[in-house]
Scaffold this motif. Structure first.
Motif, short mmCIF file in Angstrom:
data_model
loop_
_atom_site.label_atom_id
_atom_site.label_comp_id
_atom_site.label_asym_id
_atom_site.label_seq_id
_atom_site.Cartn_x
_atom_site.Cartn_y
_atom_site.Cartn_z
N MET A 61 0.83 -1.21 0.00
CA MET A 61 0.00 0.00 0.00
C MET A 61 0.86 1.26 0.00
O MET A 61 0.56 2.23 -0.71
CB MET A 61 -0.94 -0.01 1.20
N ALA A 62 1.94 1.24 0.80
CA ALA A 62 2.82 2.41 0.85
C ALA A 62 3.48 2.64 -0.51
O ALA A 62 3.58 3.78 -0.99
CB ALA A 62 3.89 2.22 1.93
N GLY A 63 3.91 1.55 -1.17
CA GLY A 63 4.53 1.69 -2.49
C GLY A 63 3.56 2.18 -3.54
O GLY A 63 3.90 3.04 -4.37
N ASP A 64 2.34 1.67 -3.52
CA ASP A 64 1.33 2.11 -4.48
C ASP A 64 1.00 3.60 -4.30
O ASP A 64 0.86 4.34 -5.27
CB ASP A 64 0.06 1.28 -4.33
N ASN A 65 0.87 4.02 -3.05
CA ASN A 65 0.56 5.43 -2.79
C ASN A 65 1.76 6.33 -3.08
O ASN A 65 1.57 7.49 -3.46
CB ASN A 65 0.08 5.61 -1.36
N MET A 66 2.97 5.81 -2.93
CA MET A 66 4.15 6.57 -3.35
C MET A 66 4.12 6.79 -4.85
O MET A 66 4.42 7.89 -5.34
CB MET A 66 5.42 5.84 -2.93
N ALA A 67 3.76 5.75 -5.61
CA ALA A 67 3.65 5.89 -7.06
C ALA A 67 2.61 6.95 -7.41
O ALA A 67 2.80 7.76 -8.32
CB ALA A 67 3.29 4.56 -7.70
N TYR A 68 1.49 6.95 -6.69
CA TYR A 68 0.44 7.95 -6.91
C TYR A 68 0.99 9.36 -6.68
O TYR A 68 0.77 10.27 -7.49
CB TYR A 68 -0.73 7.66 -5.98
N MET A 69 1.70 9.55 -5.57
CA MET A 69 2.23 10.87 -5.24
C MET A 69 3.31 11.30 -6.24
O MET A 69 3.38 12.47 -6.62
CB MET A 69 2.81 10.86 -3.82
N LEU A 70 4.14 10.35 -6.68
CA LEU A 70 5.15 10.69 -7.68
C LEU A 70 4.49 11.11 -8.99
O LEU A 70 4.94 12.04 -9.66
CB LEU A 70 6.08 9.49 -7.91
N GLY A 71 3.42 10.40 -9.37
CA GLY A 71 2.70 10.78 -10.57
C GLY A 71 2.13 12.18 -10.47
O GLY A 71 2.15 12.95 -11.44
N ARG A 72 1.64 12.54 -9.31
CA ARG A 72 1.09 13.88 -9.11
C ARG A 72 2.17 14.95 -9.12
O ARG A 72 1.97 16.05 -9.65
CB ARG A 72 0.33 13.92 -7.78
N LYS A 73 3.36 14.63 -8.57
CA LYS A 73 4.41 15.63 -8.42
C LYS A 73 5.28 15.78 -9.66
O LYS A 73 5.65 16.89 -10.03
CB LYS A 73 5.30 15.28 -7.22
N TYR A 121 0.84 5.65 -11.18
CA TYR A 121 1.42 6.92 -11.63
C TYR A 121 0.37 7.77 -12.34
O TYR A 121 0.23 8.97 -12.09
CB TYR A 121 2.59 6.65 -12.59
N VAL A 122 -0.38 7.15 -13.25
CA VAL A 122 -1.36 7.89 -14.04
C VAL A 122 -2.50 8.40 -13.15
O VAL A 122 -3.00 9.51 -13.36
CB VAL A 122 -1.91 7.01 -15.17
N ALA A 123 -2.89 7.63 -12.14
CA ALA A 123 -3.94 8.08 -11.22
C ALA A 123 -3.53 9.37 -10.53
O ALA A 123 -4.33 10.30 -10.38
CB ALA A 123 -4.23 6.99 -10.19
N GLY A 124 -2.26 9.45 -10.13
CA GLY A 124 -1.77 10.69 -9.51
C GLY A 124 -1.65 11.82 -10.50
O GLY A 124 -2.04 12.96 -10.22
N GLN A 125 -1.15 11.52 -11.69
CA GLN A 125 -0.92 12.56 -12.69
C GLN A 125 -2.23 13.17 -13.20
O GLN A 125 -2.29 14.35 -13.49
CB GLN A 125 -0.12 11.96 -13.86
N THR A 126 -3.28 12.36 -13.30
CA THR A 126 -4.56 12.85 -13.82
C THR A 126 -5.47 13.42 -12.73
O THR A 126 -6.57 13.87 -13.03
CB THR A 126 -5.31 11.72 -14.54
N GLY A 127 -5.01 13.39 -11.48
CA GLY A 127 -5.82 13.96 -10.40
C GLY A 127 -6.95 13.07 -9.94
O GLY A 127 -7.95 13.57 -9.39
N PHE A 128 -6.83 11.76 -10.13
CA PHE A 128 -7.82 10.83 -9.59
C PHE A 128 -7.90 11.04 -8.08
O PHE A 128 -6.89 11.17 -7.40
CB PHE A 128 -7.40 9.40 -9.90
N ARG A 129 -9.11 11.09 -7.54
CA ARG A 129 -9.31 11.43 -6.12
C ARG A 129 -8.51 10.49 -5.23
O ARG A 129 -8.67 9.27 -5.29
CB ARG A 129 -10.80 11.35 -5.79
N HIS A 130 -7.65 11.06 -4.39
CA HIS A 130 -6.73 10.24 -3.60
C HIS A 130 -7.46 9.38 -2.58
O HIS A 130 -7.07 8.21 -2.36
CB HIS A 130 -5.69 11.12 -2.89
N ARG A 131 -8.47 9.88 -1.94
CA ARG A 131 -9.18 9.07 -0.94
C ARG A 131 -9.80 7.84 -1.60
O ARG A 131 -9.72 6.72 -1.06
CB ARG A 131 -10.27 9.90 -0.26
N THR A 132 -10.39 8.02 -2.76
CA THR A 132 -10.97 6.89 -3.50
C THR A 132 -9.88 5.91 -3.90
O THR A 132 -10.03 4.69 -3.75
CB THR A 132 -11.71 7.39 -4.75
N PHE A 133 -8.77 6.43 -4.40
CA PHE A 133 -7.65 5.58 -4.78
C PHE A 133 -7.14 4.78 -3.58
O PHE A 133 -6.87 3.58 -3.70
CB PHE A 133 -6.51 6.44 -5.35
#
Length: 230
Positions: A61-73, A121-133
């Protein structure tokens, strides 16, 4: 060495880092680790399956959410490996699927190593809602951990007197089953894409048929349609 390491307390923090890195950089075989250790635990009692499962869950979970944050940043082109044609194609696929069926994709992508990295990565980059993710990913990780441990226990039972052979069988079984699951999920997503395409074509044809003929350019006796009325 493997049996000795399985009984040491330091193996859990090492595995935590292992699963964490695999969540955003698919360079470590996390499935192989959890399956092999589960098979070994069946024979020796080490590592503890509950702690192993909790470690894998938190790390994944931590790795997946890190990927999300990296995609956003940083987006999807910052690093050289991201700009490879195959990776960009995977990102494009993930973006298309997220737009169509985000919940299903986040869940199923957890079982596809490169797929899950691209989707996160794409979920973060496209602004997919983080709580839902977060909650969708949590559910996917729980099932992935249970699935991986289950494979290890099932395959490990086939060999009772040689635990290391049981580990080898479990890993080989997991690889074969993983390939089958990978192809099945890819086929399913391609099938859904084809259905979307067929639905769009049907909608376009129906819309075109519903538009009445353009009457604006028909000749009307005694009227100059190039000038406003009056």
């Amino acid at each position: 060495m493997l049996e000795h390491a399985a009984g040491q307390p330091w193996i859990y923090p090492v595995l935590l880092v292992f699963f964490f890195i695999d969540g955003f950089a698919t360079i470590l075989p996390s499935e192989t680790a959890i399956v092999g250790l589960s098979a070994l635990s069946l024979h020796s009692g080490e590592p503890n399956l509950w702690i192993l499962g909790a470690t894998a869950l938190v790390g994944a979970m931590a790795g997946d959410n890190m990927a999300y944050m990296l995609g956003r940043k940083i987006g999807l082109t910052r690093w050289k490996w991201m700009r490879r044609p195959k990776v960009q194609k995977m990102f494009a696929w993930a973006q298309y699927e997220l737009d169509k069926r985000g919940a299903v994709l986040i869940f199923t992508a957890r079982y596809i190593p490169w797929g899950r990295v691209a989707v996160n990565y794409v979920a973060g980059q496209t602004g997919f809602r983080h709580r839902t993710f977060f909650w969708l990913d949590a559910f996917a990780c729980v099932t992935w951990v249970a699935y991986s441990i289950g494979i290890g226990l099932l395959a490990g039972q086939w060999v009772h007197n040689n635990p290391l052979l049981g580990v080898g069988i479990a890993v080989a079984f997991a690889v074969v089953l993983g390939i089958v699951v990978d192809h099945a999920l890819r086929w399913w997503h391609k099938y859904l894409e084809k259905k979307d395409l067929a639905r769009r074509e049907t909608s376009s044809n129906a819309a075109a048929a519903a538009v009445p003929p353009d009457q604006s350019h028909k000749a009307v006796a005694g009227a100059d349609l190039s000038k406003p009325a009056g």
